[in-house]
Write a protein that holds these residues in place. Structure first.
Motif, mmCIF file in Angstrom:
data_model
loop_
_atom_site.group_PDB
_atom_site.id
_atom_site.type_symbol
_atom_site.label_atom_id
_atom_site.label_comp_id
_atom_site.label_asym_id
_atom_site.label_seq_id
_atom_site.Cartn_x
_atom_site.Cartn_y
_atom_site.Cartn_z
ATOM 1 N N PHE B 243 1.145 -0.910 0.465
ATOM 2 C CA PHE B 243 1.852 0.364 0.552
ATOM 3 C C PHE B 243 1.010 1.532 0.028
ATOM 4 C CE2 PHE B 243 5.193 -2.752 0.864
ATOM 5 C CZ PHE B 243 5.954 -2.243 1.912
ATOM 6 N N GLY B 244 -0.091 1.217 -0.642
ATOM 7 C CA GLY B 244 -0.965 2.289 -1.114
ATOM 8 C C GLY B 244 -2.089 2.591 -0.139
ATOM 9 N N VAL B 245 -2.168 1.799 0.938
ATOM 10 C CA VAL B 245 -3.271 1.964 1.887
ATOM 11 C C VAL B 245 -2.813 2.791 3.084
ATOM 12 C CG1 VAL B 245 -4.826 0.736 3.453
ATOM 13 C CG2 VAL B 245 -4.365 -0.169 1.182
ATOM 14 N N ASN B 246 -3.659 3.732 3.432
ATOM 15 C CA ASN B 246 -3.381 4.590 4.580
ATOM 16 C C ASN B 246 -4.567 4.476 5.521
ATOM 17 O OD1 ASN B 246 -2.824 6.588 6.385
ATOM 18 N ND2 ASN B 246 -3.045 8.283 4.917
ATOM 19 N N GLY B 247 -4.528 3.508 6.403
ATOM 20 C CA GLY B 247 -5.654 3.272 7.302
ATOM 21 C C GLY B 247 -6.867 2.830 6.515
ATOM 22 N N THR B 248 -7.949 3.576 6.646
ATOM 23 C CA THR B 248 -9.153 3.236 5.875
ATOM 24 C C THR B 248 -9.219 4.017 4.570
ATOM 25 O OG1 THR B 248 -10.351 4.878 7.144
ATOM 26 C CG2 THR B 248 -10.537 2.584 7.879
#
Lengths: 299, 721
Positions: B243-248
């Protein structure tokens, strides 16, 4: 040829199959009989490559079966609790098996399905237990394998279908050398089809012989004597079972027909008759000798 | 020889047909999570933009349009939470369902009697599950992109979407492989789901318990970040970190724990490529592990709790240790931090979960008291471990790095590399503070005046360690702290003045001014960004030239503003020594410093600590001469925002000799308000305060009502001298 050498399988602290040694010759019909919990299904699952022996080997023509695809292509396993894909039809199951068994005979499959009156497009979940068994048997005999492993396959089949299945097996044995290995505790079912029997008891194999040899080496005699005989009169007999009702003696003993007849006649019976043993009687007698007393269980 | 018909491709196709439900579930899931939100957001944005074109100016409408485009971009990109939930649900569902047949004897007999190798069977099942979930996802993502373009939001389509898709696929495979391994390890689907909860959330629970234990047992332990931040950045809990990742890219709180102080860092994004590569490798490794386990798994284990006997004991130990500790901490919390109940909870939790695990292993309630020896050993080892922590056998609290091994240090918790001080003088001072802290560990004098300080060391081997100490309020401590806080390096690395960056597009920078005399009310605002920058640059140059005590006379708060949208960039004081800055402020904003005036002061309350009685006694000063003396050269602590290190950087003391000064003002309407007064060391009105100490002691003896110890407890948190 299938060979089991000291094949052993343990489930936790239970030894289900204990150092079994057996040979199944190609082209024979091998009956695997035994009491409940004797290890028949476990042994059959080892033969089918489902279970890996903890000790010993289970081989086809000298090659281990477990995880051996070439060997597994040579047999078809009909489990006592068959599995069909959810909502599948016999046709779908057939197509699935076809992917694995290159010699699958589709024409024969259709012929047998029609012969048994089964609709290959009907959902298997709507089939009765017996009908499902029939589908499994049809897929099994049509797979074109050298061996057919049947676990309680005749359970749930009506007498007509049962005989038809036996005929199918006999036909394949005669035509292409199929070797069915049939595990059952219903000895009457095997009597008229098996030519070799392996008797399992408490994980071990009591014997593995040709049925004819077995029947020839064990007889039941009914004799009437004018006076009661002392126990010492029976010394020298290899008696498996003895029952006395008044002057009528029923004796089950090992030995050749001639030898037993001569010995009994020496005791001057009023009447003496040699009766053939059924497989069930052989089973009861052999297991009784091994300490498995059916009467104690029943009464 | 393998039949030519049994090629994996055909088997996968067959398997997919049989698992049509998974394809439908995936299609519906990603339709609801991806395509529908994109279309809904785009449609709403178009309708809103239509209204904007009527109601707003062209420029404002264009600015609003950018906001709408961003909204659609969020739904299409890596910030779409619905897609993440769908990925998680499908990964777990497919991973479990594709291998759940291993839990059924009939199915195991069927599959394992077929002439197909286990490796190939695994490959077919694995590929089927992945394809059932991912093909609909990829199709629906593509449809979402097409829909966004068709609705006029083509500008959101860029190369970053490839990263978004790649990241979703990587997380899918990782979670899917974890579900597959869990399913293969178990012989029962319900147990699989229970074990799955452990696999996915266990690392987070362990982190929380570990932090809690350390804070309980170690006097000097300092949590590197907020608990939430620590839990979210646990690399072993990918389901949460997803949930803390936004794509790369990823939020910095998902990269490493951040301190609550450094809140702005939480809003930044950093590259997630390293993490994604790590997770991709983990997915491959876990898949290989799943294959290995699948191959060696005994068919007869169908229907048992765990398919592999050797893992039974380790799993039980982990469950007992974690749940025993969790029970201990819960019991302690429930019974007012009782240490006795901590140990009761520990024993109870361990025993309960040992019994539960044994029952599950045997699927027999009568197995409840099996293997008591193992229970005793687990309990003994667990207690021994906790007692070891409690008595600090390994010297956690006494740890002090060698001066030569320190690369940087800071007199605060870790808030990132940028705040660490690397000048030898500062490192030496920080280490000396830590050494004094270690020395004072055994100081049990409750009446001694103490203050808390956290010291962070970055070692040359790359490790960062923080410790919190209760230091005695001695001159040595005060000097060391002041030396650090007044150093140019500290100011440059921690003051918001030096962290001010470029003004954002569409925004301008304001400076709001406060004086000592005007309290909380700003006395003026400078809205010219260029002039503001000139003042900033001048103050930067001046503040570094003086490192001694100085009298703050103005406070400047920096704001970036765009119409009604604005945010604070922090505040900084201007002192009487910043002559050029003061001149510029007068020139551009016509603002001059205003001292604290005694005019509207009704009374001053002195809070004086009485060590003999261990409480604070309030004394009211109404004598006009004394009030004038107390307010001469006083600094309004609140208006100048001078707390902690900020105060010490100017040499301002709010509390001296265990007393503080609270000034009660009366405004023109008669309303009263309070403010704390502070002083530089040389201006501190010691004589007057000491004069009233005698009265405080007399009042305390006579039982005159005043502020008690707890009422002014907050004062211990501010800078002391």
């Amino acid at each position: 040829m299938i060979t089991a050498t000291n094949a052993t399988k343990r489930f936790e602290d239970i030894t289900a199959v204990d150092h079994i040694c057996a040979e199944v010759k190609d082209g024979s019909v091998y009956g695997l009989i035994g009491s409940n919990g004797a290890g028949k299904s476990t042994f059959l699952r080892m033969l089918a490559g489902i279970l890996q022996p903890d000790e010993g080997t289970v081989q086809i023509d000298g090659a281990d079966i477990f995880e051996n695809i070439a060997m597994k292509e040579r047999f078809f396993f009909i489990s006592d609790e068959q599995f069909f894909f959810p909502n599948s039809t016999p046709k779908e199951m057939k197509n699935y098996y076809k992917r694995f068994y290159s010699k699958f005979d589709e024409a024969r499959y259709r012929k047998l399905m029609n012969g048994f009156g089964l609709d290959e497009n009907r959902k298997l979940r709507t089939f009765s237990k017996g009908m499902k068994k029939q589908v499994s048997v049809i897929c099994g005999v049509c797979s074109g394998t050298d061996y057919l492993f049947c676990d309680e396959t005749f359970d749930g089949l009506d007498p007509v279908v049962r005989q038809t299945v036996k005929s199918l097996f006999a036909e394949d044995v005669a035509d292409r050398g199929l070797t069915p290995i049939i595990a059952s505790h219903n000895l009457r079912e095997l009597e008229d089809i098996c030519d070799h029997v392996g008797l399992l008891h408490r994980g071990g194999i009591l014997f593995s012989r040709d049925l004819d040899d077995m029947k020839l080496g064990m007889y039941k005699m009914q004799c009437i004597f004018p006076n009661p005989l002392p126990d010492s009169a029976w010394e020298g007999f290899d008696i498996l079972h003895k029952e006395q009702r008044g002057s009528l003696y029923t004796i089950t003993a090992r030995g050749s027909r001639e030898e037993l007849l001569a010995r009994v006649n020496a005791l001057n019976p009023t009447f003496c008759e040699m009766l053939p043993l059924t497989l069930e009687e052989i089973f009861i007698n052999e297991t009784e000798v091994a300490g498995y007393d059916v009467k104690k269980l029943l009464f | 020889m393998m039949s030519r018909n049994s090629c994996s491709k055909g088997l996968v196709r067959d398997c997919m047909k049989r698992n049509l439900w998974a394809i439908v579930l995936s299609t519906v899931g990603f339709f609801m999570a991806q395509l529908l939100p994109v279309i809904m957001t785009a449609q709403h944005s178009l309708a809103a933009h239509k209204q904007d074109l009527v109601n707003l100016s062209a420029a404002d409408a264009a600015a609003s349009w950018q906001g709408y485009v961003e909204s659609v971009g969020e739904m299409l990109g890596g910030q779409n939470v619905f897609v993440k939930l769908a990925v998680i649900i499908l990964a777990v569902t497919c991973g479990v369902s594709m291998f759940a047949y291993l839990h059924n004897r009939r199915k195991v007999d069927f599959y394992h009697s077929l002439p197909i190798s286990r490796s190939r069977l695994f490959a077919v099942d694995y590929a089927t599950g992945a394809l059932c979930a991912l093909v609909p996802y990829l199709v629906l993502h593509a449809l979402s992109i097409v829909s966004a373009c068709a609705m006029g939001f083509g500008e959101v389509v860029n190369a970053s979407l490839i990263g978004v898709i790649a990241s979703n696929v990587i997380f899918f495979f990782l979670l899917y492989a974890m579900a597959a391994v869990t399913t293969i390890l178990c012989g029962n689907t319900v147990i699989t789901l229970l074990l799955g909860l452990w696999v996915y959330f266990g690392p987070t629970l362990v982190t929380a318990l570990w932090q809690s234990l350390k804070s309980m047992f170690f006097q000097t332990y300092v949590m590197d970040a907020s608990m939430a931040s620590l839990l979210f950045c646990n690399k072993f809990a990918p389901l949460i970190q997803y949930f803390g990742v936004n794509g790369t890219k990823m939020h910095s709180w998902a990269v490493e724990p951040i301190c609550a102080m450094d809140y702005s860092a939480g809003l930044q994004e950093s590259s997630a490529i390293g993490l994604l590569i790590g997770y991709a490798v983990a997915a491959i490794v876990i898949t290989a592990l799943a294959l290995f386990l699948f191959r060696i798994r005994k068919s007869e284990r169908a229907g048992t709790a765990l398919a592999f006997n050797p893992i039974k004991l380790p799993v039980k130990i982990i469950i007992c240790v974690v749940m025993g500790t969790a029970f201990a901490e819960i019991f302690k919390m429930l019974v007012y931090e009782s240490e006795l109940w901590f140990w009761v909870g520990l024993v109870l939790g361990t025993v309960i979960f040992h019994c539960v695990v044994e029952i599950i292993y045997a699927f027999d309630f009568r197995a409840i008291f099996r293997k008591p020896l193992q229970l005793v050993i687990i309990l003994a080892v667990l207690c021994a471990g906790l007692l070891t922590m409690q008595s600090d056998v390994f010297g956690y609290d006494k740890w002090l790095p060698d001066e030569g091994s320190i690369a940087a240090a800071a007199p605060m918790g870790y808030v990132g590399e940028s705040a660490l001080l690397s000048e030898p003088e500062n490192i030496a001072a920080a280490r000396q503070l830590a050494a004094l802290g270690v020395e004072s560990l055994n100081n049990t004098d409750e009446n001694a005046q103490k203050e808390c300080i956290t010291v962070t060391f970055k070692l040359k081997n790359g490790k960062v360690k923080s410790r919190s100490y209760e230091l005695p309020a001695t001159d040595e401590v005060f000097t060391l702290k002041k030396q650090i806080y007044q150093s140019a390096e500290y100011k440059q690395k921690t003051w918001s003045l030096f962290a001010l960056g470029e003004v954002n597009e569409g925004y301008h920078r304001n400076i709001v001014f406060y004086t000592n005399g005007d309290g909380y009310n700003g006395v003026g605002t400078l809205s010219d960004s260029q002039k503001a920058q000139e003042i900033i640059d001048t103050l930067k140059a001046e503040t570094l030239t003086h490192t001694g005590d100085a009298m703050p006379v103005l406070c400047m708060e920096f704001l970036q503003q765009n119409n009604d949208d604005y945010y604070s960039e922090g505040a900084v004081c201007v002192t009487d020594k910043d002559v050029k800055t003061l001149a510029l402020i007068k020139k551009y904003a016509n603002i001059v410093p205003k001292a604290v005036s005694a005019k509207n002061v009704k009374l001053i309350t002195l809070s004086i600590y009485l060590p003999d009685k261990d409480f604070w006694q309030g004394v009211q000063v109404t004598d006009r001469a004394d009030i004038d003396a107390l307010l001469k050269n006083a600094v309004n602590i609140d208006a100048m925002n001078l707390y902690g290190s900020d105060a010490m950087a100017y040499g301002i003391m709010k509390q001296f000799a265990r007393s503080n000064v609270s000034v009660t003002y009366t405004d023109e309407k008669g309303d009263e308000w309070n403010a704390s007064a502070g002083y530089t060391e040389e201006d501190y009105p010691k004589d007057i305060i000491e004069k009233y100490r005698a009265q405080a002691e007399k009042d305390a003896e006579n039982g005159v009502e005043s502020a008690q110890d707890g009422d002014v407890a907050y004062t211990t948190e501010v800078a002391v001298g």
